[in-house]
Design an enzyme around this catalytic site. Structure first.
Site, PDB file in Angstrom:
ATOM      1  N   TYR A  24     -14.824  18.229   9.560  1.00 20.25           N
ATOM      2  CA  TYR A  24     -15.194  18.995   8.372  1.00 20.25           C
ATOM      3  C   TYR A  24     -14.619  18.453   7.066  1.00 20.25           C
ATOM      4  CZ  TYR A  24     -16.754  22.294  11.919  1.00 20.25           C
ATOM      5  OH  TYR A  24     -17.397  22.873  12.993  1.00 20.25           O
ATOM      6  N   HIS A 101     -24.695  23.074   6.265  1.00 15.68           N
ATOM      7  CA  HIS A 101     -23.622  22.756   7.209  1.00 15.68           C
ATOM      8  C   HIS A 101     -22.933  21.465   6.792  1.00 15.68           C
ATOM      9  CE1 HIS A 101     -24.999  25.806  10.009  1.00 15.68           C
ATOM     10  NE2 HIS A 101     -26.223  25.374   9.801  1.00 15.68           N
TER      11      HIS A 101
HETATM   12  C1  DQA Z   1     -20.666  24.506  10.598  1.00 16.86           C
HETATM   13  C2  DQA Z   1     -21.217  24.120  11.978  1.00 16.86           C
HETATM   14  C3  DQA Z   1     -21.047  25.265  12.964  1.00 16.86           C
HETATM   15  O1  DQA Z   1     -21.549  24.887  14.243  1.00 16.86           O
HETATM   16  C4  DQA Z   1     -19.579  25.618  13.108  1.00 16.86           C
HETATM   17  O2  DQA Z   1     -19.433  26.724  13.978  1.00 16.86           O
HETATM   18  C5  DQA Z   1     -18.919  25.866  11.801  1.00 16.86           C
HETATM   19  C6  DQA Z   1     -19.220  24.967  10.692  1.00 16.86           C
HETATM   20  C7  DQA Z   1     -20.705  23.307   9.616  1.00 16.86           C
HETATM   21  O3  DQA Z   1     -20.549  23.542   8.430  1.00 16.86           O
HETATM   22  O4  DQA Z   1     -20.855  22.163  10.039  1.00 16.86           O
HETATM   23  O5  DQA Z   1     -18.087  26.745  11.664  1.00 16.86           O
HETATM   24  O6  DQA Z   1     -21.456  25.531  10.055  1.00 16.86           O
END
Ligand code: DQA
Length: 148
Positions: A24, A101
């Site tokens: 992330y 995402h």
């Molecule tokens: C997310 C992807 C989701 O699968 C995960 O549960 C997240 C972050 C992303 O920003 O890549 O919490 O939404």
């Protein structure tokens, strides 16, 4: 045209910066929000930011946005893959929502390949780290402006 847009973040996104940074990134949510504000101001758009870990809080935020927002950029976190109730809130709001995402969910575990929300959103952006938010915001602004 001056627009008001909500940047909505779901569970665990308050931990950005320290949460699985290899997936992330190292930026905090506050740093991303600050840079989004700067970008939005340059195109005469007002942002309001909200993050919650609970499903009900996110639904309340979407319902509240019906009173003031022109659209929503929404990273629903893990609820993307599980929440009928949040999907219903997005569909029922009538607002244009872009699903965003940080990671490319389709390149990850199979349980992340399904989104209950995508079908009720105007678009989906993922896989570009923090840039996903900026791309989602720009796409949403263009969508709103072309629809008005
Ligand atoms: C997310 C992807 C989701 O699968 C995960 O549960 C997240 C972050 C992303 O920003 O890549 O919490 O939404």
């Amino acid at each position: 045209m001056s627009l008001s847009i909500m940047i909505l973040n779901g569970p665990n996104l308050n931990l950005l910066g320290t949460r699985e940074p290899d997936i992330y990134g190292h930026d905090t949510l506050a740093a991303i929000a600050r840079d989004l504000d700067t970008h939005a101001a340059s195109v005469d758009v007002e942002l309001r930011h909200f993050q919650a870990n609970g499903e009900g809080q996110l639904i309340d935020a979407i319902q509240d946005a019906m009173q003031w927002a022109d659209g929503v950029v929404f990273n629903p976190g893990g609820y993307t893959h599980t929440s009928v109730a949040i999907r219903d809130a997005v569909a029922g709001s009538g607002l244009p929502v872009v699903e965003a995402h940080l990671s490319n969910v389709h390149a990850r575990e199979p349980f992340r390949h399904t989104s209950l929300l995508s079908a009720v959103c105007v678009g989906v952006v993922g896989g570009f780290g923090r840039d996903s938010y900026f791309m989602a915001l720009d796409g949403l602004i263009k969508h709103i402006q072309s629809a008005s």
